[in-house]
Design a protein around this motif. Structure first.
Motif, PDB file in Angstrom:
ATOM      1  N   ILE A   4       0.841  -1.200   0.000  1.00 18.23           N
ATOM      2  CA  ILE A   4       0.000   0.000   0.000  1.00 18.23           C
ATOM      3  C   ILE A   4       0.874   1.247   0.000  1.00 18.23           C
ATOM      4  N   GLY A   5       1.916   1.235   0.854  1.00 18.04           N
ATOM      5  CA  GLY A   5       2.831   2.376   0.879  1.00 18.04           C
ATOM      6  C   GLY A   5       3.486   2.594  -0.464  1.00 18.04           C
ATOM      7  N   GLY A   6       3.952   1.503  -1.098  1.00 22.19           N
ATOM      8  CA  GLY A   6       4.577   1.622  -2.410  1.00 22.19           C
ATOM      9  C   GLY A   6       3.611   2.086  -3.478  1.00 22.19           C
ATOM     10  N   MET A   7       2.364   1.653  -3.362  1.00 26.59           N
ATOM     11  CA  MET A   7       1.328   2.022  -4.310  1.00 26.59           C
ATOM     12  C   MET A   7       1.121   3.541  -4.307  1.00 26.59           C
ATOM     13  N   ILE A   8       1.068   4.114  -3.131  1.00 24.48           N
ATOM     14  CA  ILE A   8       0.839   5.559  -3.003  1.00 24.48           C
ATOM     15  C   ILE A   8       2.051   6.351  -3.479  1.00 24.48           C
ATOM     16  N   SER A   9       3.233   5.953  -3.017  1.00 28.19           N
ATOM     17  CA  SER A   9       4.433   6.751  -3.306  1.00 28.19           C
ATOM     18  C   SER A   9       4.929   6.595  -4.733  1.00 28.19           C
ATOM     19  N   SER A  10       4.473   5.569  -5.460  1.00 23.04           N
ATOM     20  CA  SER A  10       4.937   5.393  -6.841  1.00 23.04           C
ATOM     21  C   SER A  10       4.572   6.583  -7.717  1.00 23.04           C
ATOM     22  N   PHE A  11       3.506   7.300  -7.346  1.00 24.16           N
ATOM     23  CA  PHE A  11       3.103   8.485  -8.106  1.00 24.16           C
ATOM     24  C   PHE A  11       4.013   9.688  -7.838  1.00 24.16           C
ATOM     25  N   LEU A  12       4.833   9.606  -6.778  1.00 20.56           N
ATOM     26  CA  LEU A  12       5.623  10.770  -6.354  1.00 20.56           C
ATOM     27  C   LEU A  12       7.081  10.691  -6.787  1.00 20.56           C
ATOM     28  N   VAL A  13       7.452   9.619  -7.507  1.00 21.20           N
ATOM     29  CA  VAL A  13       8.860   9.440  -7.881  1.00 21.20           C
ATOM     30  C   VAL A  13       9.372  10.617  -8.693  1.00 21.20           C
ATOM     31  N   GLY A  14       8.637  11.005  -9.732  1.00 23.48           N
ATOM     32  CA  GLY A  14       9.062  12.119 -10.579  1.00 23.48           C
ATOM     33  C   GLY A  14       9.157  13.419  -9.803  1.00 23.48           C
ATOM     34  N   PHE A  15       8.180  13.671  -8.927  1.00 19.37           N
ATOM     35  CA  PHE A  15       8.173  14.907  -8.144  1.00 19.37           C
ATOM     36  C   PHE A  15       9.381  14.982  -7.217  1.00 19.37           C
ATOM     37  N   VAL A  16       9.645  13.891  -6.489  1.00 14.72           N
ATOM     38  CA  VAL A  16      10.776  13.878  -5.545  1.00 14.72           C
ATOM     39  C   VAL A  16      12.102  13.980  -6.292  1.00 14.72           C
ATOM     40  N   GLY A  17      12.222  13.268  -7.410  1.00 11.84           N
ATOM     41  CA  GLY A  17      13.467  13.295  -8.177  1.00 11.84           C
ATOM     42  C   GLY A  17      13.766  14.645  -8.780  1.00 11.84           C
TER      43      GLY A  17
END
Length: 508
Positions: free
Chosen positions: A89-102
């Motif tokens: 569940i945690g990975g599911m949510i944060s997968s959308f934020l990879v581009g933003f964080v990078g």
């Protein structure tokens, strides 16, 4: 060796430091498996299962005997399943934020920032006895999953951007190799005489955050991605310095020219938003293929093996199931390296077909072995061999290929949105399998892997009919393959108008 193409010490350090995030991801995937029974007993104590049982058991019954069936209690089952599945569940949510964080502060600082999550998760699990173990472990697994969802995107992004062309494929596969190595390490130190015992299991889970501590010391020594500095920030001089640190003393002009062309091409094709990509018919076939590739990876049953292999080996009649599980980890690591050697020779589509088809046959053999093991003692060896081969076929193709084929079938504009959707699909599928497998296993018994065999057959047929070979092809050639597959009725002015709207959309 030609200047600019050698493997320098700084490059090796940068790749090693980044891959520690993937190692931590793999460790977190595998660590929950070996101490399952011990954790279930502690969950039982925390939930009051011991109190219920002690009221009806004889006074001379040992605590070990009182707890031996704790894992069968409905409350323990649901909390244990949630401990396994909440990670996804945690990975599911944060997968959308990879581009933003990078993009926020850069690849290196992005990886450095998210390490706070890994350390916090490790502390929650390592100190779980201070409160309610089932709550603390579930919280820690959720935070760790959020971290791993980010690092599973940031690590290959950074390594791919700093690797020289000549080694980009080999260095890129270190992400997957580090994951399977992390799984193997967790299985070894999870042995009962090391950390997988009644006293040390919280430390075993808490060590999930250890690689983040080491990585936090190493990342400040690593140069930022030259592509990030030049293409996104426009800092040519900083990019030049980064190239010199990564590749030594050489003329970086050709690399900078390549980045300049890449920047110009990216500027021509603005990013497509996730919502626009879902609604678009222009990229529908590519998106369908990408999502099906990730579904085939997770619904193949591989995570059922990783999460519950000890229980499966016990069911198969193996006297030392934990050691058999470690054998799975060794084979997993070995065949990942085999895939590295073959993927650019045999091709993506071929290896995926071989892998899925082989896994389908192994799932059938596994079912036969589990069903007949009481009638024929040698059937336990059939079950165990099937599991080993199942993992081998997975790592040949269906394991590593879906992660990078998405980037090959999408151009610069829709690529970030496609990677986010594919990542979310992967983590969601991971969650579904982790949460439901114990119930499916209880319902179907020895026939549980027939379900996965059926799914694998569907994925094999789909790959044969719909997935193109991308080896050695440019994006234009890959796009032409998808265009050829579309009906002429779909190639209308409406599609051209839609593509133009996508490129000029303000929500991209």
């Amino acid at each position: 060796m030609e200047q600019g193409k050698q493997l320098t010490g700084t490059l090796a350090l940068a790749v090693f430091a980044a891959a520690l995030g993937s190692l931590q991801y793999g460790y977190s995937l595998g660590v929950i498996n070996a101490p399952q029974k011990i954790i279930e007993r502690h969950y039982g104590r925390s939930l009051g299962v011991w109190t219920e049982r002690s009221a009806v058991l004889a006074e001379n019954t040992t605590e070990e005997e009182e707890f031996k069936d704790a894992g069968e209690h409905p409350d323990v089952i649901i909390y244990w399943s949630l401990s396994v599945a909440i990670f996804s569940i945690g990975g599911m949510i944060s997968s959308f934020l990879v581009g933003f964080v990078g993009d926020l502060r850069g690849r290196v600082k992005g990886m450095l920032m998210v390490n706070v999550l890994a350390v916090a998760a490790g502390l929650l699990m390592g100190l779980c006895r201070m409160w309610k173990p089932h709550i603390m472990v579930i919280m820690g697994r959720a935070v760790m999953g959020f971290y791993c969802g980010l690092t599973s995107g940031l690590v290959p992004m950074y390594i791919g951007e700093i690797a020289p062309k000549a080694y980009r494929g080999a260095l890129g596969t270190l992400h997957q190799l580090a994951i399977v190595t992390g799984i193997l390490i967790s299985q070894v130190i999870g042995l009962d005489f090391i950390l997988g015992n009644d006293d040390m299991w919280p430390l075993l889970l808490g060590l999930s955050g250890a690689p983040a501590v080491l990585q936090s010391f190493l990342l400040p020594l690593c140069p930022e991605s030259p592509r990030y500095l030049y293409i996104l920030l426009g800092q040519e001089q900083e990019a030049r310095k980064s190239l010199h640190r990564l590749k030594g003393a050489y003329d970086p002009t050709p690399d900078l020219e390549e980045m300049k062309r890449e920047k110009e091409e990216a500027d021509k094709e603005p990013r497509v938003s996730i919502l626009s990509l879902i609604r678009s018919s222009v990229y529908r076939q590519q998106l369908f293929v990408a999502l099906m590739m990730h579904l085939s990876q997770q619904f193949s049953g591989i995570n059922a093996i990783f999460y519950y292999s000890t229980a499966i080996f016990t069911l198969a009649g193996v006297s030392q199931p934990v050691y058999a599980t470690i054998g799975v980890g060794v084979i997993n690591t070995f065949f990942t390296m085999v895939s590295v050697a073959l993927v650019d020779k045999a091709g993506r589509r071929t290896l995926t077909l071989v892998g899925l088809g082989g896994m389908c046959c192994c799932a059938v053999a596994m079912t036969v072995g589990l069903k007949l093991q009481n009638e024929y003692s040698w059937m336990s060896y059939v079950s165990m061999s099937s599991i080993f081969l199942f993992v081998s076929f997975f790592e040949i193709g269906p394991g590593p290929i879906p992660w990078f084929i998405v980037a090959e079938i999408f151009s610069q504009g829709p690529r970030p949105a496609a990677i986010a959707l594919a990542g979310c699909c992967n983590w969601t599928s991971n969650f579904i399998v982790g949460m439901t497998f114990p119930y499916i296993q209880a319902l179907l018994g020895s026939y549980v892997f027939i379900l996965f065999a059926g799914l694998l057959l569907v994925f094999t047929v789909f790959t044969y009919l719909r997935v193109p070979e991308t080896k050695g092809k440019t994006f234009e050639e890959i796009a032409a393959v998808f265009q050829k597959g579309r009906k002429k009725s779909a190639q209308s002015p409406k599609d051209a108008t839609e593509l133009q709207q996508l490129r000029t959309s303000t929500d991209a």
